[in-house]
Design a protein around this motif. Structure first.
Motif, mmCIF file in Angstrom:
data_model
loop_
_atom_site.group_PDB
_atom_site.id
_atom_site.type_symbol
_atom_site.label_atom_id
_atom_site.label_comp_id
_atom_site.label_asym_id
_atom_site.label_seq_id
_atom_site.Cartn_x
_atom_site.Cartn_y
_atom_site.Cartn_z
ATOM 1 N N ILE A 97 87.617 62.277 -20.889
ATOM 2 C CA ILE A 97 86.973 62.879 -19.953
ATOM 3 C C ILE A 97 85.958 61.757 -19.248
ATOM 4 N N GLY A 98 86.423 61.742 -17.816
ATOM 5 C CA GLY A 98 85.577 61.019 -16.903
ATOM 6 C C GLY A 98 84.459 61.656 -16.502
ATOM 7 N N HIS A 99 83.317 60.984 -16.889
ATOM 8 C CA HIS A 99 81.933 61.185 -16.621
ATOM 9 C C HIS A 99 81.328 62.439 -17.646
ATOM 10 N N GLY A 100 81.855 63.754 -17.338
ATOM 11 C CA GLY A 100 81.760 64.619 -18.256
ATOM 12 C C GLY A 100 80.100 65.115 -18.508
ATOM 13 N N TYR A 101 79.117 64.637 -17.594
ATOM 14 C CA TYR A 101 77.678 64.848 -17.962
ATOM 15 C C TYR A 101 77.332 66.313 -18.193
ATOM 16 N N ASN A 156 74.834 61.603 -7.512
ATOM 17 C CA ASN A 156 73.793 62.441 -7.738
ATOM 18 C C ASN A 156 74.213 63.268 -8.774
ATOM 19 N N ALA A 157 75.251 62.811 -9.818
ATOM 20 C CA ALA A 157 75.859 63.637 -10.858
ATOM 21 C C ALA A 157 74.710 64.069 -11.919
ATOM 22 N N ILE A 158 73.794 63.068 -11.979
ATOM 23 C CA ILE A 158 72.667 63.635 -13.020
ATOM 24 C C ILE A 158 71.224 64.008 -12.476
ATOM 25 N N GLY A 159 71.462 64.099 -11.043
ATOM 26 C CA GLY A 159 70.046 64.241 -10.299
ATOM 27 C C GLY A 159 69.297 65.335 -10.907
ATOM 28 N N LYS A 160 69.956 66.434 -11.434
ATOM 29 C CA LYS A 160 69.113 67.741 -11.949
ATOM 30 C C LYS A 160 68.453 67.543 -13.243
ATOM 31 N N TYR A 161 69.036 66.210 -14.118
ATOM 32 C CA TYR A 161 68.233 66.022 -15.361
ATOM 33 C C TYR A 161 67.221 65.033 -15.262
ATOM 34 N N ILE A 162 67.151 64.235 -14.047
ATOM 35 C CA ILE A 162 65.958 63.344 -14.018
ATOM 36 C C ILE A 162 64.573 63.919 -14.002
ATOM 37 N N LYS A 213 59.413 58.059 -18.569
ATOM 38 C CA LYS A 213 58.605 58.187 -19.948
ATOM 39 C C LYS A 213 58.944 59.293 -20.953
ATOM 40 N N LYS A 214 60.021 60.120 -20.293
ATOM 41 C CA LYS A 214 60.459 61.040 -21.244
ATOM 42 C C LYS A 214 61.737 60.524 -22.074
ATOM 43 N N GLU A 215 61.721 60.611 -23.415
ATOM 44 C CA GLU A 215 62.718 60.147 -24.108
ATOM 45 C C GLU A 215 64.143 60.458 -24.233
ATOM 46 N N ILE A 216 64.258 61.713 -24.108
ATOM 47 C CA ILE A 216 65.622 62.169 -23.977
ATOM 48 C C ILE A 216 65.934 62.958 -22.593
ATOM 49 N N TRP A 217 66.497 62.466 -21.769
ATOM 50 C CA TRP A 217 66.830 63.274 -20.604
ATOM 51 C C TRP A 217 68.022 62.938 -19.811
ATOM 52 N N HIS A 228 71.024 48.292 -18.304
ATOM 53 C CA HIS A 228 70.263 49.393 -17.834
ATOM 54 C C HIS A 228 70.068 50.551 -19.248
ATOM 55 N N ALA A 229 71.339 50.575 -19.893
ATOM 56 C CA ALA A 229 71.235 51.358 -20.907
ATOM 57 C C ALA A 229 70.302 50.968 -21.969
ATOM 58 N N LEU A 230 70.153 49.425 -22.270
ATOM 59 C CA LEU A 230 69.281 49.134 -23.138
ATOM 60 C C LEU A 230 67.764 48.926 -22.744
ATOM 61 N N SER A 231 67.541 48.523 -21.661
ATOM 62 C CA SER A 231 66.119 48.390 -21.078
ATOM 63 C C SER A 231 65.446 49.682 -20.461
ATOM 64 N N ASP A 232 66.165 50.390 -19.574
ATOM 65 C CA ASP A 232 65.626 51.496 -19.188
ATOM 66 C C ASP A 232 65.968 52.878 -19.756
ATOM 67 N N LEU A 233 67.139 53.059 -20.330
ATOM 68 C CA LEU A 233 67.272 54.180 -21.085
ATOM 69 C C LEU A 233 66.971 54.166 -22.535
ATOM 70 N N LYS A 234 66.801 52.957 -22.972
ATOM 71 C CA LYS A 234 66.082 52.750 -24.193
ATOM 72 C C LYS A 234 67.397 53.227 -25.363
ATOM 73 N N LEU A 235 68.711 52.839 -25.299
ATOM 74 C CA LEU A 235 69.524 53.015 -26.178
ATOM 75 C C LEU A 235 69.554 51.722 -26.952
ATOM 76 N N THR A 236 69.809 51.813 -28.528
ATOM 77 C CA THR A 236 69.711 50.598 -29.368
ATOM 78 C C THR A 236 70.792 49.942 -29.183
ATOM 79 N N PRO A 237 70.545 48.494 -29.624
ATOM 80 C CA PRO A 237 71.706 47.570 -29.622
ATOM 81 C C PRO A 237 72.909 48.223 -30.770
ATOM 82 N N ALA A 238 72.397 48.798 -31.600
ATOM 83 C CA ALA A 238 73.557 49.487 -32.336
ATOM 84 C C ALA A 238 74.157 50.680 -31.767
ATOM 85 N N GLN A 239 73.709 51.368 -30.942
ATOM 86 C CA GLN A 239 74.476 52.430 -30.312
ATOM 87 C C GLN A 239 75.438 51.912 -29.014
#
Length: 436
Positions: A265-269, A299-305, A334-338, A371-382
């Motif tokens: 699936i392309g995107h699939g958010y 704006n695919a993720i606009g409602k989740y921000i 600052k929210k961890e999961i969004w 962006h995933a590492l620094s801003d969204l705080k995913l781990t290097p392992a992820q």
């Protein structure tokens, strides 16, 4: 990272999907360096290839400098008699920070696609440059997608488009050692093309075409008219991915899986809005191709921000000077999961990162991982898991997949550890066999 290292990072040569330096931006009367057998930019390719990219549109990856040069050569003018400079040209081919929707995002394509469409030499060139840009970014394997019908400009046949692109890709693969396969796109608003796309994918499967896709406006064009083509693809053993749940609903993803037999699936958010569809993706190990920056721009993720989020903007630098062209940078919260990707990572879904349309979004795959590492705080392992998820979800055959995964393992895991692992395993098996 210390300041000196940071400066070096900023000074390093950027891939061609971004702005070339002065010496790499030829004037219309200069031959393009691409015409030399050994492109001088190849000297900047020094990264160990270690990334896999599955969702990247070829027609969203044209170099800005190439588009500008071809537009000048072909006498294509900017609207309202505007002076033809790179700075004035960019807003017509790139997303500005004010972009609010997928529909607005897609308005760039009708301007720049005709610069290349219908031109065999230009199609071969942009395909070749695409491979070089992937090599510069350390991409080991990529599947790039495009609509052959959109690139005919009523001058070429879809077959001529595919063959010109294949020549460029083959030349690039040979020169830059990147493996590239292609996916042919159906277009939601053009269902009359879809069966032809399947037949073309079948015809050119021995020439690197590994699957089909469907792209376009989810809201206004239902998937129903395309279902017979995807059923035919299934019968022929042609792989299938579908843009769904980007700006459409979670139900759009269910339709892609159940009606079009989508393997990816392309995107699939939007699947995070419906637990049953989220579970359908997880249970069936269906791969989700995530594109972080474009999901902001469309704006695919606009409602989740979250409301506490901060958007950092900057201006694009052209030839060392800050331009008026504003870039979307990153969204921090600052929210961890969004973000939907937080849910995917937490639950171990099969997902990966790609650029989508890098020259339209003005990004690189390195930018997306940062962006995933620094801003969204995913781990290097992820993020490492993302790379391996992509490798096992390619549309290669099983033998080719195994080779690809082994190449990644040799990059991500020190060879001595692997040798010890296999030695220990062999010793254990020997010991076990002696006691049986």
């Amino acid at each position: 990272m210390d300041k000196k290292e940071s400066n070096n990072q900023e000074d390093k040569q950027l891939p061609g999907t971004l702005i070339d330096t002065d010496e790499n931006c030829p004037t219309p009367d200069q031959p393009h360096p691409h015409h030399h057998h050994h492109h001088h930019r190849s000297s900047s390719i020094n990264a160990t290839p270690s990334l896999i990219e599955l969702h990247i549109h070829l027609d969203g990856s044209f170099r800005h400098s190439t588009l500008f040069e071809l537009a000048q050569k072909k006498g294509i003018q900017l609207p309202n008699g505007m002076e033809s400079t790179m700075e004035n040209f960019l807003p017509y081919i790139c997303i500005q920070s004010t972009c609010q929707s997928l529909a607005e995002f897609l308005t760039k394509f009708p301007f720049f696609t005709p610069i290349v469409a219908g031109d065999i030499e230009a199609l071969e060139r942009v395909a070749y440059e695409f491979v070089e840009d992937q090599a510069i970014q350390g991409v080991l394997y990529t599947e790039t997608r495009y609509s052959p019908q959109f690139l005919t400009d009523n001058k070429l046949t879809p077959e001529q488009v595919i063959e010109a692109i294949n020549r460029g890709l083959q030349r690039g693969m040979k020169e830059f050692s990147v493996d590239v396969r292609t996916i042919l796109c159906c277009i939601r608003q053009c269902p009359e093309w879809s069966m032809e796309v399947v037949n073309l994918a079948d015809k050119y499967r021995s020439a690197g075409v590994v699957g089909i896709d469907i792209a376009g406006d989810e809201h206004n064009y239902p998937i129903g008219p395309h279902v017979p083509a995807f059923k035919r693809a299934l019968e022929l053993g042609i792989h299938r991915t579908v843009h769904a749940g980007e700006t459409g609903s979670a139900e759009s993803v269910r339709e892609a899986i159940e009606l079009c037999h989508a393997e990816r699936i392309g995107h699939g958010y939007a699947i995070i809005d419906d637990p049953s569809i989220y579970d359908l993706i997880r249970r069936n190990d269906i791969h989700v191709e995530c594109c972080l920056t474009s999901s902001i721009q469309t704006n695919a993720i606009g409602k989740y921000i979250p409301k506490d989020s901060e958007t950092e903007e900057k201006h694009l630098v052209i030839h060392g000077h800050e331009s008026k062209t504003r870039l979307h940078s990153h969204i921090k919260s600052k929210k961890e999961i969004w973000h939907p990707i937080h849910h995917f990572a937490r639950d171990g879904l099969n997902f990966s990162l790609s650029c989508d349309d890098p020259s339209v979004s003005q990004i690189t795959i390195e930018h997306e991982y940062e962006h995933a590492l620094s801003d969204l705080k995913l781990t290097p392992a992820q993020l490492t898991q993302c790379v391996f998820n992509a490798a096992r979800s390619t549309f290669l055959n099983e033998d080719e997949k195994k080779i690809l995964v082994q190449r990644l393992i040799s990059t991500y895991i020190p060879s001595t550890i692997m040798e010890n692992h296999f030695q220990n395993n062999n010793t254990s098996k020997t010991t076990l066999s002696q006691h049986v």
